[in-house]
Scaffold this motif. Structure first.
Motif, PDB file in Angstrom:
ATOM      1  N   ASN A  58      12.666  -5.281   0.856  1.00 30.37           N
ATOM      2  CA  ASN A  58      13.394  -5.075  -0.389  1.00 30.37           C
ATOM      3  C   ASN A  58      14.758  -4.437  -0.129  1.00 30.37           C
ATOM      4  OD1 ASN A  58      12.745  -5.888  -2.913  1.00 30.37           O
ATOM      5  ND2 ASN A  58      11.405  -4.176  -3.388  1.00 30.37           N
ATOM      6  N   ASP A  59      14.757  -3.409   0.726  1.00 33.84           N
ATOM      7  CA  ASP A  59      16.003  -2.696   1.009  1.00 33.84           C
ATOM      8  C   ASP A  59      16.994  -3.579   1.759  1.00 33.84           C
ATOM      9  OD1 ASP A  59      14.867  -0.579  -0.208  1.00 33.84           O
ATOM     10  OD2 ASP A  59      14.508   0.613   1.605  1.00 33.84           O
ATOM     11  N   ILE A  65      15.073 -11.527  -3.230  1.00 35.40           N
ATOM     12  CA  ILE A  65      14.264 -12.074  -2.139  1.00 35.40           C
ATOM     13  C   ILE A  65      12.926 -11.347  -2.073  1.00 35.40           C
ATOM     14  CG2 ILE A  65      14.134 -12.209   0.379  1.00 35.40           C
ATOM     15  CD1 ILE A  65      16.919 -13.241   0.413  1.00 35.40           C
ATOM     16  N   GLY A  66      12.967 -10.026  -2.293  1.00 36.57           N
ATOM     17  CA  GLY A  66      11.723  -9.251  -2.301  1.00 36.57           C
ATOM     18  C   GLY A  66      10.742  -9.799  -3.327  1.00 36.57           C
ATOM     19  N   ASP A  67      11.251 -10.111  -4.523  1.00 34.43           N
ATOM     20  CA  ASP A  67      10.381 -10.643  -5.576  1.00 34.43           C
ATOM     21  C   ASP A  67       9.789 -12.003  -5.185  1.00 34.43           C
ATOM     22  OD1 ASP A  67      10.767  -8.441  -7.079  1.00 34.43           O
ATOM     23  OD2 ASP A  67      12.076  -9.354  -8.593  1.00 34.43           O
ATOM     24  N   SER A  68      10.645 -12.893  -4.689  1.00 35.86           N
ATOM     25  CA  SER A  68      10.140 -14.219  -4.298  1.00 35.86           C
ATOM     26  C   SER A  68       9.074 -14.085  -3.215  1.00 35.86           C
ATOM     27  CB  SER A  68      11.272 -15.090  -3.754  1.00 35.86           C
ATOM     28  OG  SER A  68      12.324 -15.132  -4.675  1.00 35.86           O
ATOM     29  N   ALA A  72       5.107 -15.366  -3.461  1.00 35.89           N
ATOM     30  CA  ALA A  72       4.492 -16.282  -2.494  1.00 35.89           C
ATOM     31  C   ALA A  72       3.323 -15.611  -1.774  1.00 35.89           C
ATOM     32  CB  ALA A  72       5.547 -16.740  -1.485  1.00 35.89           C
ATOM     33  N   LEU A  73       3.527 -14.352  -1.390  1.00 34.16           N
ATOM     34  CA  LEU A  73       2.476 -13.665  -0.646  1.00 34.16           C
ATOM     35  C   LEU A  73       1.241 -13.450  -1.509  1.00 34.16           C
ATOM     36  CD1 LEU A  73       2.063 -12.417   2.203  1.00 34.16           C
ATOM     37  CD2 LEU A  73       2.501 -10.197   1.159  1.00 34.16           C
ATOM     38  N   SER A  74       1.453 -13.085  -2.782  1.00 31.90           N
ATOM     39  CA  SER A  74       0.286 -12.816  -3.619  1.00 31.90           C
ATOM     40  C   SER A  74      -0.512 -14.100  -3.842  1.00 31.90           C
ATOM     41  CB  SER A  74       0.686 -12.157  -4.939  1.00 31.90           C
ATOM     42  OG  SER A  74       1.614 -12.947  -5.610  1.00 31.90           O
TER      43      SER A  74
END
Ligand code: C2E
Ligand code: MG
Ligand code: MG
Length: 449
Positions: A58-59, A65-68, A72-74
């Motif tokens: 995220n940082d 990008i963190g959200d996408s 995908a990961l979830s």
């Protein structure tokens, strides 16, 4: 209206980002799952999952990008579960899985392993290849016979151990230990009281050089001289205060007492370096370096280099960069550091390079069993070589017999601590012990071979 109504209901139960169930729906599903498990005499597992290293993504890459990545990961993690299981998002990078229909408590293991694999799989977002891992705390109903929200809390608690043990793994909540802790819990007040009344004492265990026969120092080990229960070992009270401010107070008391003791010994002509155990909590406490500096300046007669601070290998791994900084700052005050119980964590060579420690203490479990267990011997041998490669000192703890010492000498480790040398003893016995101690003859014989 109807569609709007449905949309609102959906929002109330699902996480808007990942569309996974939220806390509300999780509570509902868990309630039902418990009722069903009780009816069918089956087990269920509650797994609390925290991503390792998501914050860095995220940082570094930004929230978009963190959200996408999270979406995908979830999906991948959800797909690792079975049809009837629930996978909910309960916080930024925190998820809870409820695994149902387990005939025996262990039947959730393969699912948990799949979940770990899914969490650690690589995901491509906008041309970036991203990867994290997960630390999972697990508790099993009905072994852990508590209500729904407490199951979640217990699973959450167990994440701590999963992280401590090196992340990317799951750890089972220990029902027995929790019960034992609860039985002791009311003694937090007693411990505070004992500290105020001066009921804590330090025992000192000598450390020797088996080659030269020199006593090279001692380790301070805290005990509670309990008015009714007698002398209590650290395991009887440290776990209770581990995450309480009392733990910090006791830790400071120990350092202060050791500095005072070294001063008293020095006045008798005995210059003995002493090591002190630090809890992870104490080391990570905001003003640790400052407090240490103050304590040292109250004892100007005692050179800081006589003080060594022992930190557990496992706790040092917790937040490497932060701990590396504290170690660096304290080193500038003149004190040195040792990594305690070394071999039980998962230090990579990079970690060793970044931590400015002077000493590795080989964990006593390997030392104790190395005589019969070739794998433990290989670990001891490995740690000794590692310390040589990094120009660190190495000491073996748990040296229970002279034969253990001889084997260690053969492997190239000269420093030893353990019942085979001396048990921990009150401070006033130390000068006499040093006076009368002589290294075991078989050590000289080993060296001559
Ligand atoms: P540690 O720092 O690894 O200390 C060594 C422990 O092993 C001590 O247990 C010591 O009495 C025991 N020991 C020494 N030689 C032998 C041996 O040959 N065989 C066996 N079986 N055991 C041996 P103790 O005093 O019960 O302390 C247990 C742990 O409690 C310590 O492990 C340390 O992690 C913690 N501890 C002790 N004092 C303090 C303290 O002042 N502050 C903090 N934060 N932790 C402390
Ligand atoms: Mg220690
Ligand atoms: Mg140790």
């Amino acid at each position: 209206m109807k569609a709007h109504q449905q949309q609102l209901e959906h929002l109330a139960q699902f996480d808007p980002l990942t569309d996974l169930p939220n806390r509300v729906l999780l509570a509902d599903r868990l309630q039902q799952a418990i009722a069903q498990a009780a009816r069918h005499k089956q087990s269920l597992a509650v797994a609390y999952l925290d991503l390792d290293g998501f914050k860095q993504i995220n940082d570094a890459k930004g929230h978009g990008i963190g959200d996408s990545f999270l979406i995908a990961l979830s999906r991948r993690m959800n797909a690792a579960l079975r049809e009837a299981d629930t996978f909910a998002r309960v916080g930024g990078d925190e998820f809870v899985a409820v695994l149902v229909d387990l005939p025996t408590p262990n039947d959730g293991d393969p699912v948990l392993r799949r979940l770990l694999d899914a969490a650690a799989s690589e995901i491509e977002v906008d041309g970036h290849r991203l990867q994290v891992s997960a630390s999972i705390g697990v508790t099993i109903y009905p072994q852990d016979a508590v209500v729904a929200d407490q199951l979640v809390r217990h699973a959450d608690q167990a994440i701590y151990q999963a992280k401590q043990a090196g992340k990317n793994r799951y750890h089972l909540f220990d029902v027995m230990q929790d019960a034992a802790l609860n039985a002791q819990r009311e003694s937090l007040d007693n411990i505070r009281h004992a500290l105020a009344c001066g009921e804590f004492v330090l025992h000192y265990q000598p450390k020797v050089n088996m080659r030269s026969g020199a006593v090279v120092g001692a380790e301070a080990l805290v005990r509670w001289q309990h008015p009714e229960r007698g002398l209590l070992p650290p395991s009887a009270f440290l776990p209770v205060i581990e995450n309480d401010p009392t733990g910090i107070d006791l830790g400071e008391w120990v350092i202060e007492a050791v500095l005072t003791q070294m001063e008293a010994w020095a006045a008798q002509g005995l210059h003995l370096p002493v090591s002190v155990n630090l809890s992870a909590h104490q080391l990570q406490h905001a003003n640790f370096t400052e407090r240490l500096g103050e304590l040292l300046s109250r004892h100007p007669q005692t050179p800081p280099k006589w003080l060594e601070l022992e930190i557990l290998e496992t706790s040092a791994l917790n937040d490497l960069s932060e701990i590396a900084n504290v170690i660096k700052d304290c080193t500038e005050l003149g004190v040195s550091f040792a990594l305690d119980d070394f071999g039980t964590g998962y230090s990579s060579l990079t970690y060793l390079k970044h931590l400015r420690v002077g000493m590795l203490k080989i964990d006593q479990s390997f030392v104790r069993d190395m005589m019969d267990d070739p794998e433990d011997r290989a670990i001891v041998d490995g740690v000794i070589r590692l310390s040589n490669a990094f120009h660190l000192n190495v000491i073996a703890e748990g040296v229970e017999t002279a034969a253990h010492g001889a084997m260690l000498l053969g492997l190239g480790c000269e420093l030893a601590q353990g019942y085979g040398v001396a048990r921990p003893m009150p401070a006033d016995l130390i000068p006499g012990w040093i006076h009368s101690w002589a290294p075991d003859p078989i050590w000289q014989a080993t060296l001559a071979m």
